[in-house]
Every structure is written in C-alpha cells, then in structure tokens.
Write a protein that holds these residues in place. Sequence first.
Motif, PDB file in Angstrom:
ATOM      1  N   SER A  88       0.828  -1.215   0.000  1.00 53.70           N
ATOM      2  CA  SER A  88       0.000   0.000   0.000  1.00 53.70           C
ATOM      3  C   SER A  88       0.855   1.255   0.000  1.00 53.70           C
ATOM      4  N   TYR A  89       1.895   1.239   0.809  1.00 54.93           N
ATOM      5  CA  TYR A  89       2.811   2.378   0.881  1.00 54.93           C
ATOM      6  C   TYR A  89       3.471   2.617  -0.478  1.00 54.93           C
ATOM      7  N   VAL A  90       3.967   1.567  -1.102  1.00 54.81           N
ATOM      8  CA  VAL A  90       4.665   1.707  -2.378  1.00 54.81           C
ATOM      9  C   VAL A  90       3.701   2.110  -3.495  1.00 54.81           C
ATOM     10  N   LEU A  91       2.461   1.645  -3.425  1.00 48.73           N
ATOM     11  CA  LEU A  91       1.476   2.010  -4.446  1.00 48.73           C
ATOM     12  C   LEU A  91       1.200   3.511  -4.486  1.00 48.73           C
ATOM     13  N   LEU A  92       1.486   4.196  -3.408  1.00 51.30           N
ATOM     14  CA  LEU A  92       1.335   5.656  -3.395  1.00 51.30           C
ATOM     15  C   LEU A  92       2.394   6.328  -4.267  1.00 51.30           C
ATOM     16  N   ARG A  93       3.449   5.584  -4.603  1.00 58.30           N
ATOM     17  CA  ARG A  93       4.590   6.169  -5.290  1.00 58.30           C
ATOM     18  C   ARG A  93       4.949   5.509  -6.617  1.00 58.30           C
ATOM     19  N   ALA A  94       4.306   4.375  -6.926  1.00 59.41           N
ATOM     20  CA  ALA A  94       4.684   3.638  -8.132  1.00 59.41           C
ATOM     21  C   ALA A  94       3.460   2.929  -8.716  1.00 59.41           C
ATOM     22  N   ASP A  95       3.588   2.531  -9.987  1.00 57.52           N
ATOM     23  CA  ASP A  95       2.504   1.767 -10.611  1.00 57.52           C
ATOM     24  C   ASP A  95       2.428   0.378  -9.963  1.00 57.52           C
ATOM     25  N   GLN A  96       1.373  -0.347 -10.253  1.00 58.46           N
ATOM     26  CA  GLN A  96       1.091  -1.608  -9.557  1.00 58.46           C
ATOM     27  C   GLN A  96       2.193  -2.657  -9.734  1.00 58.46           C
ATOM     28  N   GLU A  97       2.650  -2.876 -10.946  1.00 55.88           N
ATOM     29  CA  GLU A  97       3.679  -3.901 -11.179  1.00 55.88           C
ATOM     30  C   GLU A  97       4.991  -3.534 -10.487  1.00 55.88           C
ATOM     31  N   THR A  98       5.385  -2.287 -10.590  1.00 50.29           N
ATOM     32  CA  THR A  98       6.610  -1.834  -9.921  1.00 50.29           C
ATOM     33  C   THR A  98       6.459  -1.945  -8.411  1.00 50.29           C
ATOM     34  N   ALA A  99       5.290  -1.585  -7.909  1.00 55.25           N
ATOM     35  CA  ALA A  99       5.041  -1.663  -6.468  1.00 55.25           C
ATOM     36  C   ALA A  99       5.142  -3.101  -5.968  1.00 55.25           C
ATOM     37  N   LYS A 100       4.604  -4.042  -6.727  1.00 55.45           N
ATOM     38  CA  LYS A 100       4.705  -5.454  -6.339  1.00 55.45           C
ATOM     39  C   LYS A 100       6.156  -5.902  -6.299  1.00 55.45           C
ATOM     40  N   ASP A 101       6.935  -5.485  -7.296  1.00 55.17           N
ATOM     41  CA  ASP A 101       8.357  -5.838  -7.319  1.00 55.17           C
ATOM     42  C   ASP A 101       9.098  -5.255  -6.118  1.00 55.17           C
ATOM     43  N   ILE A 102       8.834  -3.990  -5.825  1.00 56.68           N
ATOM     44  CA  ILE A 102       9.510  -3.335  -4.702  1.00 56.68           C
ATOM     45  C   ILE A 102       9.099  -3.974  -3.381  1.00 56.68           C
TER      46      ILE A 102
END
Length: 64
Positions: free
Chosen positions: A21-35
């Motif tokens: 959820s935190y990463v989704l505020l800053r990146a698209d969904q696929e990138t957020a999942k990777d991070i």
Amino acid sequence: MDDSQARLTALYEEHYRSVLSYVLLRADQETAKDIASETFVVAWRKLCRLPERGVEQHTNGKSR
C-alpha cells in the motif's frame, strides 16, 4: 519449516499489504509489487538483525 522461515513467513503475512500500500502511493502496480517483494528479500537477508517488534518501520523504510 525452521524458525527463520517461520519468522519471515509471519512478517510477510503481517506486513506485505501495508508495504505494498505504501509503495502504491509512489509507483505503478507492477513496480510496487516488485519493490514490496524485494523488501522481503532484504528482510530475509537481514532477518537476524531485524527487531522482534517494531519491524513495520524497518520494512517501510526499506521500500522507500
């Protein structure tokens, strides 16, 4: 499953959604999942140094 695997599994199950959820505020969904996934790879490598409590700050900090 040994203690390390059990601990990482518990951390993942408890914190993955909040990290994602935190990463989704800053990146698209696929990138957020990777991070978010990479955050737990780092946690696995450093598991012996992670605190028993208050790990949220550590995992969220790694996802930045």
